[in-house]
Every structure is written in C-alpha cells, then in structure tokens.
Scaffold this active site. Structure first.
Site, PDB file in Angstrom:
ATOM      1  N   SER A   1       0.948  -1.202   0.118  1.00  0.00           N
ATOM      2  CA  SER A   1       0.027  -0.081   0.090  1.00  0.00           C
ATOM      3  C   SER A   1       0.710   1.365  -0.026  1.00  0.00           C
ATOM      4  CB  SER A   1      -1.050   0.014   1.009  1.00  0.00           C
ATOM      5  OG  SER A   1      -1.990   0.948   1.039  1.00  0.00           O
TER       6      SER A   1
ATOM      7  N   GLU B   1      -8.583  -5.393  -5.076  1.00  0.00           N
ATOM      8  CA  GLU B   1      -8.087  -4.419  -4.188  1.00  0.00           C
ATOM      9  C   GLU B   1      -9.319  -3.319  -3.732  1.00  0.00           C
ATOM     10  OE1 GLU B   1      -5.020  -3.759  -3.181  1.00  0.00           O
ATOM     11  OE2 GLU B   1      -3.524  -4.634  -4.657  1.00  0.00           O
TER      12      GLU B   1
ATOM     13  N   HIS C   1      -7.577  -5.678  -0.671  1.00  0.00           N
ATOM     14  CA  HIS C   1      -6.325  -4.995  -0.594  1.00  0.00           C
ATOM     15  C   HIS C   1      -5.802  -5.377   1.013  1.00  0.00           C
ATOM     16  CE1 HIS C   1      -3.319  -1.585  -0.713  1.00  0.00           C
ATOM     17  NE2 HIS C   1      -4.007  -1.115   0.525  1.00  0.00           N
TER      18      HIS C   1
END
Length: 533
Positions: free
Chosen positions: A190, A322, A439
């Site tokens: 991330s 995601e 994610h």
C-alpha cells in the site's frame, strides 16, 4: 520471553532478545533501535538528523512508540513524535568468517497517514526462518511527515526522508547483525509499496538498495501523490485558529501546536464536495523545490519517462480485488452520491495527464465502460469493486510496469494475488462477503499478524500459500529471481514482463503464469487517460 543477547554496532551496544519462532527455529529480535535523532522541538517538520553513538548498553527489548496518527481500528489519536525507530530480526549473529545474509527492509502502509512496522502487526518469523535478516521501520506520517509549504523551510516529504535515513542506518550497521549491506531488498505494501517505488525514483537513494518489491501500491496511484499539500496546510491552520496567507507565520504556529491535535484536526480537512472520493489522505508525497537534499523535484511520471530512476530488479503486483477496501461501511447514501456526483469521486490528477481529455469526458467514459451507464447499486458492486481497484491501484501499477520495462534492462516481475483464505487481514477489516482477495489480504502470508493469528494446519492451503509466498519473496531478495529453481510448491518459472509479453504470476490455490488478466481494462485506461504511455 527468552534470554537476552548483546551485540556491538557502530552506533553502540544493544541488548536484544533470544527466542524461537513457532517452527522452533532461533529468532533474535532487536526492537526500537533509533536510526535518527528524535524529530521533536525545533526538528519538527525538519529532515531526519544523524544520530550520535550512545555509551553503555541500550535495551532493544520492547516495540517502538508509533508515530502520531489515528488508530484505524477505533479512531483514537495515538503516538508520540519521538518515533524514528526500527526493528531488526535475525536467526543468528555473525561469527568468524560467516557469510552475511540478504537483508529485507519492510516499509509499512497506511495511506501515509497511519501504520507501524511493529511486530504486533508484522511478526517476522516466516521470513527470518527463510534465512534472511529482516528490518522493519517506523517513519513520520500525516502532517508531521508530509507538511509542504513549497519553500525551503517546509519542502515536504519528511516521511520519505526518514526512510532514506533508515536505509543509511542499514548500510552502516546491518553487518553487525549478520546482514549484507550489499544485498538489500526494500519491500512494502500500500503506502509502503508506493514508498519503495518513490525510493526507486529519488536521487537521494543511490546505492542504498539493490532490489524492490512493491505490493499494492506505487507512486503513480492517485492517493499516493498530491499537488495541494500547501493549500491543505493553510486550511489546517485556519481550522486551528491561524488564518494567514504567510507560510512563515503558519509554520511558526504549527511548530507550537500539540502534535496529536494536529492529527485530530487533519481528519476533517476535505470539503464536502470532495468527501465522495475514496482513499484520499490529507498529507502525502509531493514535489519539492529544487535543492541538493530534495527527495523529489518533479512528477513521478516525469521521472519514469526521463529514465532518471534506479534500474534495479522490481517485483510489483496487486490483489485480485483491491477495491473491496472501499466497501467498508458502504451505505445507500454513498451509492446515491456516487451516482449523482460520479465525476467528483475521480482524483484531479486524472485531468492533469492529458489536457485534451477533460475530466467530464473521462468520467462519462469510465461510467460507460464499467457500468454500461447503469446506476451504481448493490446489484453491481462487483463492477464497482473493479472500477475502484483499477482507479486506485491496478492502473498505476500497469503504467509503472509498462514505463519501466521500456527503459530498464533490469527484470520486472508482475504478480496478482488471488488466494482467498482465512488469513485475509484486509477482508476481515472491511467485513464483506465478496469472493476474492482484498487490499492487504496478502500480508498474512508473509507475516504472522496477531490480529488474524489462528492455528494453521500444516497441510492447509493457507500454510501452502505462506510457504509459497515466503519462498518467492526471499528468493527474489537472495538472487534477484523469484524462481531460480522449481519445486512442488512452485512448479512454474516466473518469467519477467517484456514489451511484447505482459506476463503475470497468478498466486492462488495453484500458481500459473499467463498474460495479465486486467490487460483489456488497462488498455481502456491507456486510451482514455494515459495516451502518452
């Protein structure tokens, strides 16, 4: 708790802890090792300052304080400014003529706004068992790490400069822990993925690392870059009672304000017209005024196109879904806003790339492509998830790969993590039932995360995925090639991408190598948005 162990580093003596991993292998932990002077008082908003050596033995037994931030689990404002520490984990200390081990430096995510590299989030056992030395760092986040007034006094990117300071510490000290300073892999997820990509692009990092793994984030993702940090800083000052147009007055005011209050008020900076945007953060990396110690002086896209980046082996990829992270607490009101203000949720950066394509045209093209011009509803959340995935993650990763392989002879390995298992931290946080990998769902297969710590059956698909992921990641760190040899767990060679063949390793119950599954969707973005790729 284990016995203690003492070693001498160039900075001074450290007392760490000797334990064993869950597999029974040795594990030495040195926690809360300082890598720069505390950024407090006059050093707030300043670049990290070199730490002086200490005398005596320093305890390195407890996790570091987190940098000031909002706790994403409960909304509490936590942390302290004295937070520039890292953790080092190894199986054994060097002795005699022992060969130094490859080093992996982990940079945590959290939108440049929150997060920590501490072991309660990122347990080191799986990776250290694979015979590498692991380093995990904390760095300044939010306004304390990314205030920019576009001047010499507050140029921005202090959190990224913290990471550079940590890498200098690694280069100077890691051999004392048995790590090879000439074989360093930086990796992150991330905002950590975007960070390691930024470190590839910065002139300040030459020679500090040799391989890069960017998971679910890169410098081209819209949430990872802003040209409006300065405007937001003035908004913050006004919200705190300092309405001024003078950056010097504002900086003097912000220097005196309580750190946790700065974080608390920063949460509400965006006007209501922008609140529809998902994954936006008030203070993130930006362009700095030109100077010899600037981290970034032009747009990341310009750096990639100009070929002025460190051409080292790159592993980069995404999870299969995601955008599932944007579904947390999704309500009917949000869906109504998405329909009535569809263009408002798109980042302004989408209109910066090509002046010939106005944002309204981009918005209508996207709505037609993903939703066939139908209203967004709970009946088409799958398409909404695809759209959010591509907007915030996949498109930037695709553009990064395509630009990098065009100018670099170093290999680029692209992956997609599809495995939907019980260690999916991201999906548990979001709380949705949709199939696929959210994610953050890959993290539980590289680190033992206490938040999702469950007993894993050694014969389970989860354990097989842990073994597979750790082997791929540590092979890359050791050799620059994730599949130097094949075995039962990894039966296919992972070949790098080329201009003619956009290969992608799909990591699921089984692994396969095939063309990037999202290529059709990416060509839509390329035609609509990044026409100069």
């Amino acid at each position: 708790m284990g016995d203690t162990v003492t070693l001498e580093t160039p900075q001074g003596k450290l007392r760490g802890r000797r334990t064993t991993s869950k597999s029974g292998k040795p594990l030495l932990s040195f926690l809360s090792v300082p890598y720069a002077r505390p950024p407090v008082g006059v050093l707030r908003f300043k670049p990290p300052q070199k730490l002086e050596p200490w005398s005596g033995i320093r305890d390195a037994l407890e996790p570091a304080p987190v940098c000031p931030q909002e706790n994403v689990m409960n909304g509490e404002i936590i942390g302290q400014e004295d937070c520039l520490y890292l953790h080092v984990y190894t199986a054994q200390l060097p002795s005699g003529g022992a060969v130094l081990k490859p080093v992996m430096v982990w940079i945590h995510g959290g939108g440049f706004t929150s997060g920590t590299g501490n072991p309660d989030m990122y347990g080191p056992e799986y990776l250290v068992d694979a015979d590498i030395v692991l380093v995990s760092i904390n760095y300044r986040v939010g306004i304390l790490g990314f205030l920019s007034l576009d001047n010499e006094a507050a140029p921005g990117n202090m959190g990224l400069k913290d990471q550079v300071a940590a890498l200098h510490w690694v280069k100077e000290n890691i051999a004392a822990f048995g790590g090879d300073p000439n074989n360093v892999t930086i990796f992150g997820e991330s905002a950590g993925g975007a960070s390691v990509h930024y470190l590839m692009l910065s002139p300040l990092t030459k020679g500090l690392f040799h391989k890069v793994i960017a998971q679910s984030g890169c410098a081209l993702n819209p949430w990872a870059f802003s040209l409006t940090n300065k405007e937001r800083a003035f908004k913050l000052g006004e919200a705190l009672g300092c309405k001024t147009a003078d950056p010097n007055v504002l900086l003097k005011f912000l220097m005196k304000e309580d750190a946790l209050n700065l974080i608390r008020v920063s949460r509400n900076l965006f006007p209501s017209s922008e609140c529809i945007r998902t994954l936006q953060f008030p203070f993130v990396p930006t362009i700095e005024p030109k100077s010899t110690d600037a981290f970034l002086t032009e747009h990341p896209m310009a750096v990639l196109r100009s070929r002025r980046f460190h051409k080292v082996p790159l592993m980069i990829g995404v999870t299969s879904h995601e955008g599932m992270v944007t579904l947390k607490d999704l309500q009917d009101k949000h869906l109504q806003d998405y329909n009535s203000k569809f263009g408002a949720q798109l980042p302004e950066s989408l209109s910066h790339e090509s002046s010939s394509v106005p944002l309204s045209t981009v918005a209508s093209g996207i709505k037609h492509f993903y939703f066939n011009d139908k209203p967004i509803s709970k009946n088409n959340l799958s398409q909404f998830t695809d759209f959010q995935s591509d907007l915030h993650f996949v498109e930037g990763v695709y553009a990064t790969v395509k630009l990098t392989i065009a100018v670099s002879i170093a290999p680029v390995y692209l992956y997609k993590f599809n495995f939907d298992g019980s260690l999916g931290f991201g999906k548990q946080f979001v709380g949705v039932e949709m199939e696929g990998a959210c994610h953050g769902d890959d993290l539980g297969y590289l680190f033992r995360i206490p938040l999702v710590n469950i007993d894993i059956d050694p014969s389970s698909l989860e354990m097989n995925t842990i073994n597979r992921m750790v082997l791929l990641w540590t092979n890359f760190a050791k050799f620059g090639n994730p599949t130097p040899t094949l075995n039962e767990s990894i039966p296919v060679y992972w070949q790098p991408c080329s201009i003619r063949n956009f290969r992608c390793l799909n990591i699921d119950k089984e692994i396969t190598l095939k063309e990037f599954p999202e290529l059709k969707r990416m060509k839509f973005w390329e035609d609509m948005y990044r026409s100069k790729l």
